[in-house]
Enzyme design. Structure first.
Site, PDB file in Angstrom:
ATOM      1  N   GLU A 338       0.807  -1.229   0.000  1.00 56.70           N
ATOM      2  CA  GLU A 338       0.000   0.000   0.000  1.00 56.70           C
ATOM      3  C   GLU A 338       0.837   1.275   0.000  1.00 56.70           C
ATOM      4  O   GLU A 338       0.532   2.222   0.718  1.00 56.70           O
ATOM      5  CB  GLU A 338      -0.946  -0.005   1.216  1.00 56.70           C
ATOM      6  CG  GLU A 338      -1.932  -1.142   1.175  1.00 56.70           C
ATOM      7  CD  GLU A 338      -2.774  -1.248   2.446  1.00 56.70           C
ATOM      8  OE1 GLU A 338      -3.971  -1.561   2.297  1.00 56.70           O
ATOM      9  OE2 GLU A 338      -2.264  -1.041   3.546  1.00 56.70           O
TER      10      GLU A 338
HETATM   11  C1  TNX Z   1      -4.470  -4.139   4.592  1.00 56.56           C
HETATM   12  S1  TNX Z   1      -2.650  -6.242   4.096  1.00 56.56           S
HETATM   13  C2  TNX Z   1      -3.223  -3.817   5.100  1.00 56.56           C
HETATM   14  C3  TNX Z   1      -3.101  -3.351   6.477  1.00 56.56           C
HETATM   15  C4  TNX Z   1      -4.422  -3.259   7.172  1.00 56.56           C
HETATM   16  C5  TNX Z   1      -5.286  -4.431   6.785  1.00 56.56           C
HETATM   17  C6  TNX Z   1      -6.597  -4.495   7.500  1.00 56.56           C
HETATM   18  C7  TNX Z   1      -1.642  -5.243   4.100  1.00 56.56           C
HETATM   19  C8  TNX Z   1      -0.362  -5.742   3.695  1.00 56.56           C
HETATM   20  N1  TNX Z   1      -2.033  -4.015   4.450  1.00 56.56           N
HETATM   21  O1  TNX Z   1      -2.446  -2.111   6.506  1.00 56.56           O
HETATM   22  O2  TNX Z   1      -4.190  -3.264   8.530  1.00 56.56           O
HETATM   23  O3  TNX Z   1      -5.522  -4.378   5.407  1.00 56.56           O
HETATM   24  O4  TNX Z   1      -7.260  -5.680   7.208  1.00 56.56           O
END
Ligand code: TNX
Length: 532
Positions: A338
């Protein structure tokens, strides 16, 4: 007054008589039916063992049983752990000794056990666990534990018989990497809380504990060369609470405790995104030189280290060096998910510079699967967290990397993100990847999950638990149980043992064990739990 005086002396006698009667009743009731209870069948274990050959007389643990170990400190340690598990509920002394015959024997031997497999043989004279490694013996102990009545998990003496069905279990894992992740950044969890979870993971033969140590909301590990990361960056959490961080000694204690349960700690510093806590602590890490405020919300994708600045790499070098020095495990997870406020070019150049740093300090890189959009280093592992039926291009990219040699850890969010709500009525958790009931969480095959990825690229399965909504151990447990047991089984058990109808029966048998252990779990209507 007078009346009282005349009646009081009689009351205790009546009471005493009643108590005696009650005690006698309890004794008869306690001793008789339990002795007839059939021992747990050898295959009623989670994760399902690779192979089970039932037959012969059960072994009965008695006051005379000893735990017999090889004359090796490590085997003796596992024997002491086993005896420590069994003593409170049995009330038996269970001495740990390297002499004698019979009883419960823990024995290392060469053989076709693999690095973590074991054999359990049970008969009238004793139970023998054999393995090539201490880890194998430890996993065998977890099987032995599940073959005893759930009451063995209670911490006071229980009146029952302690039998282990006769026969042989021959067992070894499908995957070498069987992980669970705990997000200690969004909400901080103490060393004691992490250790409680480690004990729960060990029961299901999980062998990797991935700690998500940094994110926008909190930096949770002391770094001597950048002390404000923890002291300031760790000072809050989601919702604005006090947060916290692990001192180096705290972290060493977690590593030590995990190792005593045969789990390897995989520390994660999430980069270049998810870094607000670091940016807030050191203004020089931002591109404009202005530190943002601490963040206590739950948005993602808004922060980035400053990719063009040299100080960014001095920072990464220091953090990775100190963390690698504290970590005996093989891996260092660098996040990489992300990174929505890092341009693609910057992301690639950041990963090109950072992965060699991890290698320089002797660790193997793990990254979230977005790493496959850059140039994964030789030997790096990518952790896949996508969903069914979405983002075909990204799946193709991950599969292509797998064909080129990048190993994969599977954590599909719509299956084993333990923070997903079970149903719309689940009070905790989130639902961005959908509602994930117990069956959905269990019913998939890691070996055939990602189209185009060779089966040999799959190194294992990990169940992440993100903690935006979780603050207590009871919250961790409610989201993890029962789904964690299913994730552990997908990582351990051969595909041939897979089947929901048999699994739900084995899973149901874990309920009384969780009750005895004080684990707060979701009583999914999909599972035929015995009545409480
Ligand atoms: C996605 S999965 C994220 C996290 C959040 C999560 C909540 C991932 C690698 N990043 O930053 O906490 O979703 O489900």
């Amino acid at each position: 007054m007078r009346r009282n005086h005349s009646t009081t002396p009689r009351t205790p006698r009546v009471l005493a008589a009643l108590l005696l009667l009650a005690a006698a009743g309890a004794f008869t009731l306690g001793a008789a039916p339990a002795a007839e209870a059939a021992p747990t069948p050898l295959n009623r274990v989670v994760p399902a063992p690779a192979s089970v050959t039932p037959g012969g007389t059960p072994y009965r643990i008695t006051r005379a049983t000893a735990v017999r170990v090889d004359a090796s400190a490590e085997v003796r340690g596992i024997g002491a752990y086993l005896a420590g598990l069994l003593r409170p509920a049995t009330g038996y002394p269970l001495p740990v000794t390297d002499r004698g015959t019979g009883g419960i024997r823990l024995h290392l031997a060469s053989g076709d056990f693999g690095a973590e497999g074991y054999r359990l043989q049970s008969g009238a004279r004793g139970v023998t666990l054999t393995a090539r490694t201490p880890a194998g013996l430890f996993h065998g102990v977890q099987t032995l534990r599940q073959l005893l009545p759930a009451a063995v998990e209670k911490r006071t003496v229980q009146r029952t018989t302690w039998q282990i069905a006769g026969g042989t279990v021959q067992d070894r894992p499908r995957y070498a990497y069987r992980g669970a992740m705990l997000d200690v950044s969004r909400h901080f969890f103490t060393v004691a809380q992490v250790e409680r979870y480690i004990d729960q993971l060990a029961l299901y033969k999980v062998n990797e504990l991935h700690l998500h140590l940094s994110d926008d909301q909190g930096w949770r590990i002391a770094v001597d060369s950048w002390p404000r990361l923890a002291s300031y960056g760790g000072s809050t959490q989601v919702g604005g609470g006090r947060g916290g961080f692990y001192t180096k000694d705290d972290y060493r204690e977690i590593v030590r405790y995990a190792a005593s349960r045969y789990l390897e700690v995989v520390p994660e510093i999430d980069m270049p995104g998810h870094t607000n806590a670091a940016l807030a602590s050191y203004a020089q890490l931002t591109c404009d030189g202005v530190a943002p405020p601490l963040y206590t919300g739950t948005q993602v994708g808004f922060s980035s280290l400053c990719v063009p600045k040299q100080v960014t790499y001095d920072f990464v070098d220091d953090v990775v060096r100190e963390l690698a020095a504290l970590t005996p495990g093989r891996y260092l997870h660098i996040g990489g998910d992300e990174a929505h406020s890092t341009s693609h070019t910057d992301y690639v150049s950041f990963m090109d510079r950072v992965q060699p740093v991890v290698a320089r300090y002797g660790k193997t890189v793990i990254g979230w699967h977005q790493l496959t959009g850059a140039h994964p280093a030789r030997g790096a592992l990518a952790q896949y967290w996508g969903l069914d039926g979405t983002n075909a291009a990204e799946k193709a990219q991950v599969a292509q990397a797998a064909r080129n040699g990048t190993g994969l850890i599977l954590s599909p969010a719509d299956r084993i993100y333990l923070d997903m709500k079970y149903t719309s009525g689940t009070r905790l958790g989130t639902k961005w990847a959908g509602l994930v009931e117990v069956r959905r969480s269990y019913d998939w095959n890691p070996g055939a999950y990602l189209a185009g990825a060779p089966a040999s690229a799959i190194r294992g399965v990990e169940a992440p638990l993100w903690s935006e909504t979780l603050t207590r151990s009871a919250d961790i447990e409610y989201m993890a149980f029962p789904r964690l047991a299913g994730a552990a089984e997908l990582g351990w058990s051969p595909a041939a043992t897979h089947g929901w109808n048999a699994y739900r029966v084995r899973l149901a048998a874990q309920g009384p064990r969780w009750d005895a252990l004080g684990i707060h779990y979701y009583r999914s209507p999909q599972v035929p739990w015995p009545a409480r």
